[in-house]
Design a protein around this motif. Sequence first.
Motif, mmCIF file in Angstrom:
data_model
loop_
_atom_site.group_PDB
_atom_site.id
_atom_site.type_symbol
_atom_site.label_atom_id
_atom_site.label_comp_id
_atom_site.label_asym_id
_atom_site.label_seq_id
_atom_site.Cartn_x
_atom_site.Cartn_y
_atom_site.Cartn_z
ATOM 1 N N PHE A 195 0.866 -1.169 0.000
ATOM 2 C CA PHE A 195 0.000 0.000 0.000
ATOM 3 C C PHE A 195 0.908 1.227 0.000
ATOM 4 O O PHE A 195 2.058 1.158 0.446
ATOM 5 C CB PHE A 195 -0.906 0.026 1.238
ATOM 6 N N TYR A 196 0.383 2.342 -0.495
ATOM 7 C CA TYR A 196 1.178 3.566 -0.592
ATOM 8 C C TYR A 196 0.419 4.705 0.061
ATOM 9 O O TYR A 196 -0.794 4.857 -0.130
ATOM 10 C CB TYR A 196 1.482 3.912 -2.059
ATOM 11 N N GLU A 242 5.122 6.683 0.857
ATOM 12 C CA GLU A 242 5.757 5.634 1.656
ATOM 13 C C GLU A 242 5.125 4.300 1.301
ATOM 14 O O GLU A 242 3.887 4.179 1.254
ATOM 15 C CB GLU A 242 5.621 5.898 3.156
ATOM 16 N N ALA A 243 5.956 3.311 1.014
ATOM 17 C CA ALA A 243 5.478 1.969 0.693
ATOM 18 C C ALA A 243 5.290 1.194 1.997
ATOM 19 O O ALA A 243 6.215 1.089 2.804
ATOM 20 C CB ALA A 243 6.472 1.251 -0.216
ATOM 21 N N LEU A 244 4.081 0.670 2.196
ATOM 22 C CA LEU A 244 3.744 -0.042 3.435
ATOM 23 C C LEU A 244 3.207 -1.421 3.082
ATOM 24 O O LEU A 244 2.273 -1.557 2.280
ATOM 25 C CB LEU A 244 2.698 0.750 4.223
ATOM 26 N N GLU A 277 -5.253 2.264 -6.612
ATOM 27 C CA GLU A 277 -5.976 3.391 -6.042
ATOM 28 C C GLU A 277 -5.061 4.599 -5.870
ATOM 29 O O GLU A 277 -5.509 5.750 -5.941
ATOM 30 C CB GLU A 277 -6.596 3.010 -4.703
ATOM 31 N N PHE A 278 -3.776 4.350 -5.616
ATOM 32 C CA PHE A 278 -2.873 5.469 -5.386
ATOM 33 C C PHE A 278 -2.706 6.325 -6.635
ATOM 34 O O PHE A 278 -2.337 7.507 -6.551
ATOM 35 C CB PHE A 278 -1.497 4.953 -4.921
ATOM 36 N N GLU A 279 -2.972 5.766 -7.808
ATOM 37 C CA GLU A 279 -2.839 6.542 -9.041
ATOM 38 C C GLU A 279 -3.759 7.765 -9.032
ATOM 39 O O GLU A 279 -3.506 8.747 -9.734
ATOM 40 C CB GLU A 279 -3.132 5.658 -10.260
ATOM 41 N N GLN A 280 -4.841 7.725 -8.216
ATOM 42 C CA GLN A 280 -5.721 8.897 -8.097
ATOM 43 C C GLN A 280 -4.952 10.090 -7.523
ATOM 44 O O GLN A 280 -5.206 11.242 -7.905
ATOM 45 C CB GLN A 280 -6.896 8.576 -7.174
ATOM 46 N N PHE A 281 -4.022 9.801 -6.585
ATOM 47 C CA PHE A 281 -3.216 10.884 -6.017
ATOM 48 C C PHE A 281 -2.260 11.460 -7.052
ATOM 49 O O PHE A 281 -1.961 12.657 -7.052
ATOM 50 C CB PHE A 281 -2.416 10.385 -4.809
ATOM 51 N N LEU A 282 -1.800 10.618 -7.966
ATOM 52 C CA LEU A 282 -0.840 11.070 -8.961
ATOM 53 C C LEU A 282 -1.486 11.970 -10.012
ATOM 54 O O LEU A 282 -0.785 12.729 -10.699
ATOM 55 C CB LEU A 282 -0.188 9.860 -9.640
ATOM 56 N N LYS A 329 -5.206 7.845 3.402
ATOM 57 C CA LYS A 329 -4.782 6.606 4.042
ATOM 58 C C LYS A 329 -3.910 5.806 3.079
ATOM 59 O O LYS A 329 -3.948 6.029 1.858
ATOM 60 C CB LYS A 329 -5.990 5.784 4.441
ATOM 61 N N PRO A 330 -3.151 4.829 3.577
ATOM 62 C CA PRO A 330 -2.418 3.940 2.684
ATOM 63 C C PRO A 330 -3.403 3.149 1.822
ATOM 64 O O PRO A 330 -4.391 2.602 2.330
ATOM 65 C CB PRO A 330 -1.644 3.021 3.641
ATOM 66 N N VAL A 331 -3.134 3.095 0.522
ATOM 67 C CA VAL A 331 -4.039 2.401 -0.407
ATOM 68 C C VAL A 331 -3.219 1.560 -1.375
ATOM 69 O O VAL A 331 -2.019 1.801 -1.558
ATOM 70 C CB VAL A 331 -4.891 3.414 -1.187
#
Length: 692
Positions: A441-442, A457-459, A670-675, A664-666
């Motif tokens: 998750f990121y 951060e990679a979790l 899903e993290f591509e939405q932040f990008l 939150k970590p995703v």
Amino acid sequence: MHKFFTWNNLDQLYNMIPSAIFTVNTNRIITSINDKAANLFGYSAEEIVGRSCTEFCYGPCCSHCRLFDDSVPKPASGEGIIKTRSGLVRIILKNIDLLRDNDGAIIGGIETFEDITERKKTEEALAESEERYRTLFERTASPILVTDTKGNYIDCNEAACQFLEISRAELLTLNVRDLLPKGWEKRPQAHKILWKTEGVIEAEYLIKNRIKIMELTVTPAIWQGKAVVFGVGKDITERKQAEEKMRRMAYYDSLTGLPNRAFFKEKLTAAIIKSRSKKQKLAILFLDLDRFKTVNDIMGHDVGDQLLKDVAKRLKKRVGKGRVVARLSGDEFIILLPNVGRIEDVRKFAEDVCENLRKPFTIAGRNFHVTTSIGITVFPDNGEDTKTLLKNADIAMYKAKEQGGNSYEVYTFAMNEMAMAKLELENSLRAALERHEFTLFYQPQVHGMTGEIVGMEALIRWKHPEKGLISPAEFIPVAEETGLIVPIGEWVLYTACMQNKYWQQKGYAPIRVAVNLSARQFQQRNLVSMIARVLKQTGLDPNYLELEITESVAMQNLENTIKLVKQLKDLGVHISIDDFGTGYASLSYLKLFPPIDTLKIDRSFVRDISQNPRNASDALVATMIVLAKNLKLKVVAEGVENEKQLKFLLERQCDEFQGFFFGKPVPAKEFEQFLTRQPFKMEFIDDRAGEF
């Protein structure tokens, strides 16, 4: 009765006397001879009478035959040699007395003799045999000791004197007990040397305050008409010393001198058998020093080894006689208490041990404080065999450690269930990598001035096929303990770098990905080469990789940390200190490092921000930011969850933020939405920001 012999009565005496006999006149002419004497010479009486006695002597006349030459003739006796008619030589023992007439004048002599040839041969053979024996006795390289039935030394050879380092004269004044170490006679084999039982024994001798050991073959015998004990020995001192050295290596810890695991298990097995037969209880205390690794890593192995030695001395002194204390491995010790009564007594003993170890240890002029976690098991309540008792004591010890250490726990069956669950988790964890059950998750990191996402951060997360998503807080400690964190950590690094490179290739603006390095990973010899290999395999520019090192890990071995950080910086990656403020470091230590890039304030401080000037967390966070800025370090605040915290941090010019307030970590998709989203508006914040 006449006082002297006369010619008139000689004939009557000849055949009455059992010995050979003849008479001579003063000229040594034989005047008469009895049959026994004639037979000995091999002649008839007629052939001998009238001849000189010297004709029958072998060699010069015997000295006693010259008695008539003396001014004062007197009787004589002694050995002589004669030759017979057949030429044989015989040895005789003879006695010569004087013959006188009625007036007392000497008129000759009378000689009685017996053949002692065979007796002389026997004596000579015996003497020769004794000489051979004495030569063999003295010249043999093996020590030989002879004692009487009371243990008094009555003879010995030179080899024995050399072994015992004593003169023969002095040894013959001693008893066997005088050279034996104190208490030796109480040993089972002692009677073989002290009470004449035949056999082979190993006898110890105290020689000039040193113990020497002889293997003795003990044999009762009759010697010179007396009952004696012969002991033929062999010096086995060096062999026994080598055996003892090997035994100590096999059964004793070389560092502390305490018994080791093998010795303890043998003693425990024997104690269980004894306790079972006598229907008694025994207890085991399994000790593990708390935070010993920290002392060992920071202060070095020399200090760590000395600390273990000092702990061993205290434990040995506290345990006392009749009990066993051993070192199992590392910082683990174990105590056996036989024949215990109430469990309360065992608890009290454990409390005493904890209290004893709490006192400071002084090493190289510095005080060190060590505590211990103790697990207790009791036979037969918590197990009836060695393996079960040790396993359950280990489980109880870990329970005490989970409670914060510096305490003890008595084993319960509920602990076993928890341990089984932990073991099951460990087994599942080992298979998780092969089954591709891990995922990353990121969580975004946001710039304080622009609101842009500048990092992530990679979790790690574990998607268990049966239990669903398992929190890292549950499985990471197990992975760290078992060493599985090393392959898992490498997978995390590879996957995070590969994912970041993939997003860059898709055209997203390049940002930095942060990956945690665990304590176990940080100890890897090949850590730097492994990271370089992953960067090469994934093609990620090192500038877009940030490695997070927790404060506690960084401070475990400062010298090693400085060396590693320099090597990692040479790769071109960024370095951040994670969870700052939770350990025992200070910002002053950071000056010692090669240039690091980022300081991450732990979420525990951010959570307690209240914007109250008197609040301790507010003051600490503000101080951290100011001092970090002075060191030209970028500051990232973790765990930002609300506007109040963000506002406080912005006002103090914190550089970047990470927390649920921004997202939150995703999973990667899903993290591509932040990008693709617009920057966060940092000058106006509402609650909807937390939806991203």
